[in-house]
Design a protein around this motif. Structure first.
Motif, mmCIF file in Angstrom:
data_model
loop_
_atom_site.group_PDB
_atom_site.id
_atom_site.type_symbol
_atom_site.label_atom_id
_atom_site.label_comp_id
_atom_site.label_asym_id
_atom_site.label_seq_id
_atom_site.Cartn_x
_atom_site.Cartn_y
_atom_site.Cartn_z
ATOM 1 N N MET A 23 0.822 -1.213 0.000
ATOM 2 C CA MET A 23 0.000 0.000 0.000
ATOM 3 C C MET A 23 0.857 1.265 0.000
ATOM 4 S SD MET A 23 -1.753 0.072 3.761
ATOM 5 C CE MET A 23 -0.831 0.188 5.295
ATOM 6 N N LEU A 24 2.188 1.076 -0.022
ATOM 7 C CA LEU A 24 3.114 2.205 -0.066
ATOM 8 C C LEU A 24 4.051 2.131 -1.264
ATOM 9 C CD1 LEU A 24 4.128 2.151 3.724
ATOM 10 C CD2 LEU A 24 2.408 3.629 2.648
ATOM 11 N N ASP A 25 3.707 1.290 -2.280
ATOM 12 C CA ASP A 25 4.657 1.021 -3.374
ATOM 13 C C ASP A 25 4.357 1.767 -4.667
ATOM 14 O OD1 ASP A 25 2.453 -0.317 -4.348
ATOM 15 O OD2 ASP A 25 3.403 -2.292 -4.447
ATOM 16 N N ALA A 26 3.350 2.646 -4.663
ATOM 17 C CA ALA A 26 2.992 3.450 -5.844
ATOM 18 C C ALA A 26 2.506 2.592 -7.005
ATOM 19 C CB ALA A 26 4.164 4.322 -6.306
ATOM 20 N N ASP A 27 2.027 1.389 -6.710
ATOM 21 C CA ASP A 27 1.508 0.499 -7.748
ATOM 22 C C ASP A 27 0.061 0.155 -7.403
ATOM 23 O OD1 ASP A 27 0.881 -1.430 -9.593
ATOM 24 O OD2 ASP A 27 2.664 -2.665 -9.255
ATOM 25 N N ILE A 28 -0.874 0.715 -8.149
ATOM 26 C CA ILE A 28 -2.294 0.520 -7.865
ATOM 27 C C ILE A 28 -2.722 -0.926 -8.070
ATOM 28 C CG2 ILE A 28 -3.143 1.011 -10.187
ATOM 29 C CD1 ILE A 28 -4.678 2.275 -6.870
ATOM 30 N N ASP A 29 -1.903 -1.720 -8.752
ATOM 31 C CA ASP A 29 -2.258 -3.112 -9.030
ATOM 32 C C ASP A 29 -1.831 -4.070 -7.926
ATOM 33 O OD1 ASP A 29 -3.463 -2.518 -11.461
ATOM 34 O OD2 ASP A 29 -1.559 -2.584 -12.523
ATOM 35 N N THR A 30 -1.076 -3.589 -6.943
ATOM 36 C CA THR A 30 -0.767 -4.405 -5.776
ATOM 37 C C THR A 30 -1.575 -3.874 -4.595
ATOM 38 O OG1 THR A 30 1.084 -3.030 -5.057
ATOM 39 C CG2 THR A 30 1.557 -4.799 -6.641
ATOM 40 N N ARG A 31 -1.668 -4.663 -3.530
ATOM 41 C CA ARG A 31 -2.494 -4.236 -2.405
ATOM 42 C C ARG A 31 -2.029 -4.877 -1.112
ATOM 43 N NH1 ARG A 31 -8.088 -7.892 -2.480
ATOM 44 N NH2 ARG A 31 -7.035 -9.855 -1.970
ATOM 45 N N TYR A 32 -2.365 -4.215 -0.006
ATOM 46 C CA TYR A 32 -2.402 -4.868 1.294
ATOM 47 C C TYR A 32 -3.817 -5.370 1.495
ATOM 48 C CZ TYR A 32 -4.033 -5.019 6.083
ATOM 49 O OH TYR A 32 -4.668 -5.398 7.232
ATOM 50 N N SER A 33 -3.967 -6.542 2.139
ATOM 51 C CA SER A 33 -5.291 -7.017 2.483
ATOM 52 C C SER A 33 -5.253 -7.723 3.823
ATOM 53 C CB SER A 33 -5.836 -7.963 1.413
ATOM 54 O OG SER A 33 -7.220 -8.176 1.607
ATOM 55 N N SER A 34 -6.361 -7.591 4.556
ATOM 56 C CA SER A 34 -6.443 -8.141 5.905
ATOM 57 C C SER A 34 -6.484 -9.661 5.925
ATOM 58 C CB SER A 34 -7.679 -7.590 6.619
ATOM 59 O OG SER A 34 -8.862 -7.994 5.939
ATOM 60 N N GLY A 35 -7.012 -10.274 4.871
ATOM 61 C CA GLY A 35 -7.126 -11.729 4.840
ATOM 62 C C GLY A 35 -8.271 -12.272 5.662
ATOM 63 N N THR A 36 -9.056 -11.396 6.247
ATOM 64 C CA THR A 36 -10.218 -11.812 7.021
ATOM 65 C C THR A 36 -11.258 -10.705 6.960
ATOM 66 O OG1 THR A 36 -10.946 -12.646 9.181
ATOM 67 C CG2 THR A 36 -9.401 -10.819 9.205
ATOM 68 N N GLY A 37 -12.494 -11.046 7.260
ATOM 69 C CA GLY A 37 -13.557 -10.065 7.219
ATOM 70 C C GLY A 37 -13.333 -8.917 8.198
ATOM 71 N N GLN A 38 -13.893 -7.765 7.886
ATOM 72 C CA GLN A 38 -13.699 -6.582 8.719
ATOM 73 C C GLN A 38 -14.450 -6.710 10.044
ATOM 74 O OE1 GLN A 38 -14.275 -2.858 6.521
ATOM 75 N NE2 GLN A 38 -14.005 -3.995 4.598
ATOM 76 N N TYR A 39 -13.838 -6.180 11.114
ATOM 77 C CA TYR A 39 -14.472 -6.190 12.422
ATOM 78 C C TYR A 39 -14.112 -4.911 13.174
ATOM 79 C CZ TYR A 39 -9.819 -7.677 14.021
ATOM 80 O OH TYR A 39 -8.471 -7.749 14.287
ATOM 81 N N ASN A 40 -14.904 -4.570 14.151
ATOM 82 C CA ASN A 40 -14.675 -3.394 14.975
ATOM 83 C C ASN A 40 -13.366 -3.561 15.743
ATOM 84 O OD1 ASN A 40 -14.803 -1.200 16.671
ATOM 85 N ND2 ASN A 40 -16.918 -1.545 17.309
ATOM 86 N N GLY A 41 -12.427 -2.659 15.523
ATOM 87 C CA GLY A 41 -11.128 -2.733 16.178
ATOM 88 C C GLY A 41 -9.992 -3.129 15.249
ATOM 89 N N MET A 42 -10.288 -3.664 14.095
ATOM 90 C CA MET A 42 -9.249 -3.947 13.104
ATOM 91 C C MET A 42 -8.542 -2.627 12.757
ATOM 92 S SD MET A 42 -9.746 -5.533 9.248
ATOM 93 C CE MET A 42 -10.042 -7.213 9.764
ATOM 94 N N TRP A 43 -7.206 -2.661 12.615
ATOM 95 C CA TRP A 43 -6.502 -1.399 12.371
ATOM 96 C C TRP A 43 -5.326 -1.575 11.425
ATOM 97 C CZ3 TRP A 43 -1.387 -1.675 13.717
ATOM 98 C CH2 TRP A 43 -1.024 -2.617 14.697
ATOM 99 N N MET A 44 -4.916 -0.449 10.848
ATOM 100 C CA MET A 44 -3.677 -0.362 10.094
ATOM 101 C C MET A 44 -2.965 0.923 10.514
ATOM 102 S SD MET A 44 -4.895 0.800 6.255
ATOM 103 C CE MET A 44 -5.895 -0.661 6.041
#
Length: 942
Positions: free
Chosen positions: A834-855
């Motif tokens: 998410m910091l590599d200037a490439d819109i085709d790559t991504r960070y992903s949580s690997g699990t569904g979103q929940y209250n308290g999940m953070w980056m």
């Protein structure tokens, strides 16, 4: 008449219903399916799935009684569903019990070019017994085999993962196929089909191998010759990947040597649609077509969605589009959707026909099993598809067959939202039946006895049409279907639009190449070292490239230096590894000033190697080619758009048009469709290339390879209703925002349509007759910009104003680091993406979103900023539903500065706040969602 019903909501699966009878008479029901066994199409080889390593192992873990019961329900034609096609991998895939393996593994750095160590011993304990039992239960079964990867030592990666085939091992790999087929034959298992490589366009993190169409052509030749030399009758299928790259198998078919050995194409369902099969059938009508892989999984909302896709798209869609058979992916997986290859970092997301729990021996039958059963239980190997009209998506869809014993089977699916009563006519007889929304039926009957001569069907209008060409002893059928038109090439001839097909190997002669010495070329983007000028340097070894995966709205532009006449553009990517970087779909615009582009003058589809774009004669200084490839296509998913060399050819007189007469042994047939389209088909049944005039004055010459056809569809401009712009939401936002434009008569497909923000073509997300969604182009200055819409015919629909919100200056991200509460195990989902200037790559949580999940991002030192933008990129559903934004000087003491709220539409999320001076930013999810949390780019602005 026998009837079987599936009603998912009532938990009824292929349940036998009370029989019904035909009646003599006429039906005026507008939903009448006319079945005609006097019109026969392709032979059916069967239906089935893949006996993967994991599937066979799970079956082997069952007690003998349960194993025999399961195998009977899968393969027995009398007491089960009679699966008659099986696909078995040649070595490791992403779904096998252990790690990577081939049939000739060697230590790293060592090779075995004589294949002295070849052995199928791995398959002996449970794969071969499963295949043998399937054959015993159904002697008509046919087996297809193919590798995910050859032995690693044959590849440039020296591994089962990645790489491509080394030049010195083509013959060795062909011998590897021979040894495999011979070893399986010795085990009593004949292999009917092979493909050279599974999914050659991808390079996955599990066993796989990149192989372009020219490499596969060479390998097909080697395998074919090796089979001949060893008396092997196994057939070869080309491609074995997604529907929407038909130019790959057609490149193989266009080679005269490889075409002798490649009998057809294997297709996967992960992008494109079944009509690509008919496109390829029409281009090369003597080749077979198989669906060789399709799977459901966790991405499908529920059992109804899974059943509908399996039956409606994979079975009915495949078979209505010249499929000789359909094979789904895993026969069996466990409750965790595995076992998965232990040497690769996989996540269980797929569903088998059945689920086997090896801990307790429980077997459950999934919706895919029952979808296949609607065909495999009633359509026998050796059957032929026969004529039946269909009503398309959102209505009653169907496909009909006649079995070798003369009995008939009709599969019906209601893809609409309401219960429907329809009629089925067979000669002078008919019956009526009612089917609920989302329900499926299979009817079987013999006969019926005919009474009189008055047809029962009186109100059938079919937008499709079959053209049958000589010789009568071995006729060739070409199918016109309006669904093909978006897959072909269209030009605006002023008072009419011409849409034409262009099989690989065909060519159109339209003038001579223009001098490029005064040209200037530009593009919407380029990667380092791959500037636009490389496309006119005379060297296909250099290229212009977007660098990132191609997107709708990407463009390449030529300034010809002065107003110039021309009639053809050719994009050449050569025959190397970059031949995949073809433009998927395109539009062509011309301009006198490079600012006012007007409407598109042509649209079409790219092809492997060279893409030739033929135009009516144009006079202009500027030419712009715009990528209109849709999200989720193979081209958009896998590759950048590149051009090795671009040439423009001088104008011819006249205009490209459908032929009115042909000679040299060519055959021409014509037909007028119910909507007034004039359709002409030219078929080359001679033994050599032939040409014909494709313009009234003969200035355009179309050359057609032997055994192929060309389709021309002419529609008057006046037949298209005038499009009308209605409203636009939102009317303000940042670059990357999704905007929805509502109106009427935009056209069902984009065609020549466009949306421009000023002179910038927008990336199209979706297009329908009443709604268009686009993304605000990058690079727009702050302030108001005019948004202009052209309908699918190129006619202006109207315009409105959009206010671009300025972001200020993006902070440089050198030495930034990211952490998160959750991180996907997939290497492709790493935090630094998410910091590599490439819109085709991504960070992903690997699990569904929940209250308290953070980056959290550490910017390395204190920075001054007042805006944060999270861009989910292509993961459009993975935005945060709601989140709080905190800042900190030390990473310990946090201050909340704003809140992010997802609106369900925007993959790009902006939050503004009072100017802060801090080193750390933390985003804390306060909502929940089943989708993962993904960020392709994390940007901070001041």
């Amino acid at each position: 008449m026998k009837v079987w019903l599936t009603d998912v909501s009532a938990d009824q699966w292929v349940a036998k219903q009370r029989g019904i009878s035909f009646q003599t008479g006429q039906t005026s029901n507008p939903l009448t399916i006319n079945v005609d066994d006097g019109v026969q199409y392709q032979r059916v080889e069967g239906f089935g799935a893949a006996m993967t390593d994991s599937s066979a192992w799970l079956i082997d873990q069952l007690p003998a009684s349960k194993r025999n019961q399961l195998m009977g329900k899968l393969f027995n034609p009398s007491t089960g569903i009679g699966l008659s096609l099986l696909r078995t991998p040649m070595g490791a895939t992403d779904v096998n019990v252990g790690g990577n393996y081939s049939y000739d593994d060697m230590p790293p750095g060592e090779a075995d070019p004589t294949l002295a160590n070849f052995s199928i011993e791995h398959d002996v304990p449970y794969i071969i017994p499963a295949l043998q039992q399937a054959q015993t239960l159904n002697p008509d079964i046919k087996i297809m085999a193919n590798p995910w990867s050859p032995p690693g030592w044959m590849k440039t990666s020296d591994s089962m993962i990645g790489g491509t085939l080394k030049d010195e091992y083509y013959t060795t790999l062909a011998d590897y196929f021979v040894k495999y087929i011979q070893a399986y034959s010795d085990a009593g298992i004949p292999i009917s089909y092979v493909s050279p490589q599974n999914e050659p366009m991808g390079i996955p993190t599990w066993p796989g191998m990149f192989m372009n169409a020219y490499q596969e052509t060479r390998l097909v030749e080697e395998i074919g010759r090796a089979f001949e030399a060893n008396g092997i009758s196994t057939k070869i299928l080309a491609w074995d990947h997604n529907w929407d790259v038909p130019s790959y198998p057609e490149t193989v078919f266009n080679d005269p040597v490889a075409s002798q050995y490649a009998v057809g194409t294997g297709w996967h369902i992960y992008s494109g649609r079944p009509s690509h099969q008919t496109l390829t059938h029409n281009d090369y009508p003597h080749k077979e077509q198989f669906l060789t892989e399709a799977t459901g999984g966790v991405w499908q909302a529920d059992k109804q969605a899974g059943f509908e896709e399996a039956l409606d798209t994979w079975v009915i869609g495949t078979m209505r589009n010249w499929g000789n058979g359909a094979m789904l992916w895993n026969i069996a997986l466990d409750p965790d959707r595995g076992p998965l290859n232990s040497d690769t970092n996989g996540i269980g997301v797929m569903r088998g026909l059945v689920t086997i729990d090896p801990t307790n021996g429980l077997v459950s039958y999934n919706e895919d099993y029952y979808a296949l059963a609607h065909a495999s239980k009633f359509v026998q190997p050796g059957a032929h598809r026969i004529y039946s009209n269909s009503f398309g998506d959102g209505s009653i869809e169907n496909v009909a067959f006649q079995n070798p014993d003369g009995s008939k089977a009709l599969i019906v699916f209601n893809s609409g939202d309401t219960t429907e009563t329809f009629s089925v006519a067979d000669g002078t007889e008919y019956f009526e039946y009612t089917v609920g929304a989302g329900n499926a039926l299979t009817f079987t009957w013999s006969g019926p006895t005919q009474h009189g001569s008055t047809p029962a069907a009186t109100n059938v209008v079919d937008p499709t049409h079959d053209f049958t060409f000589e010789p009568a002893s071995d006729p060739t059928t070409i199918t016109y279907d309006p669904e093909l038109l978006p897959l072909q090439n269209t030009v605006d001839n002023g008072s009419s639009f011409l849409t034409y097909s262009f099989p690989v190997g065909a060519s159109i002669q339209a003038g001579t190449a223009l001098d490029r010495s005064q040209w200037t070329v530009t593009a919407s983007k380029h990667s380092d070292g791959n500037e636009a000028a490389n496309a006119i340097d005379g060297d296909t070894g250099t290229r212009w490239s977007t660098g990132q995966r191609m997107k709708s709205g990407d463009w390449f532009q030529i300034d010809l230096g002065s107003s110039t006449s021309f009639s053809q553009i050719v994009l050449d990517n050569g025959e190397g590894d970059r031949s995949f970087d073809l433009i998927g779909r395109y539009q062509v615009y011309v301009s006198d000033d490079g600012v006012d582009w007007g409407s598109a003058i042509a649209n079409g589809n790219g092809t492997m190697g060279k893409t030739a774009i033929t135009l009516p004669p144009q006079t202009a200084q500027y030419v712009r080619i715009v990528n209109t490839e849709v999200r989720g296509s193979s081209a958009e998913f896998f590759f950048p758009w590149s051009i090795g060399e671009i040439d423009v050819y001088g104008s011819s007189s006249g205009s490209i048009a459908a032929p009115t007469a042909v000679s040299n042994g060519l055959q021409l047939q014509q037909w007028t469709s119910p909507d007034g389209a004039e359709v002409a088909i030219v078929y080359n049944g001679t033994g050599s290339r032939q040409s014909f005039a494709a313009s009234p004055d003969g200035s355009y010459t179309y050359e057609l390879p032997s055994g192929t056809s060309a389709m021309f569809t002419t529609k008057e401009s006046s037949s298209f209703p005038a499009p009308a712009f209605g409203s636009m939401t939102p009317s303000e936002g940042i670059p990357g925002y999704k905007v929805t434009i509502s109106g009427s008569d935009f056209g069902d497909k984009q065609g020549l349509g466009s949306v421009c923000f000023g002179s910038n073509h927008a990336r199209i997300d979706s297009w329908s007759d009443t709604s268009i969604t686009v993304y605000v182009p990058n690079g727009l200055p702050s302030g108001a910009v005019t948004v202009a819409v052209n309908g699918a015919s190129g006619e202006p629909a109207g315009e409105s104003s959009f206010t671009v919100t300025g972001l200020g200056t993006a902070l440089p991200r050198t030495d930034w680091t990211a952490t998160a509460s959750d991180e996907s195990p997939w290497p492709s989902d790493a935090l630094d993406h998410m910091l590599d200037a490439d819109i085709d790559t991504r960070y992903s949580s690997g699990t569904g979103q929940y209250n308290g999940m953070w980056m959290q991002v550490d910017m390395g030192q204190a920075q001054t900023f007042n805006k944060l933008v999270l861009d989910a990129g292509g993961s459009v559903g993975d935005y945060t539903r709601s989140a709080d934004v905190f800042v900190s000087a030390n990473g310990t003491d946090w201050t909340k500065v704003s809140t992010l709220t997802g609106d369900g539409e925007q993959a790009v999320q902006l939050t503004s706040f009072p100017t802060q001076a801090a080193r750390y930013i933390k985003v804390v999810n306060t909502g929940s969602a089943g989708s993962w949390w993904s960020v392709a780019e994390f940007n901070v602005y001041n």
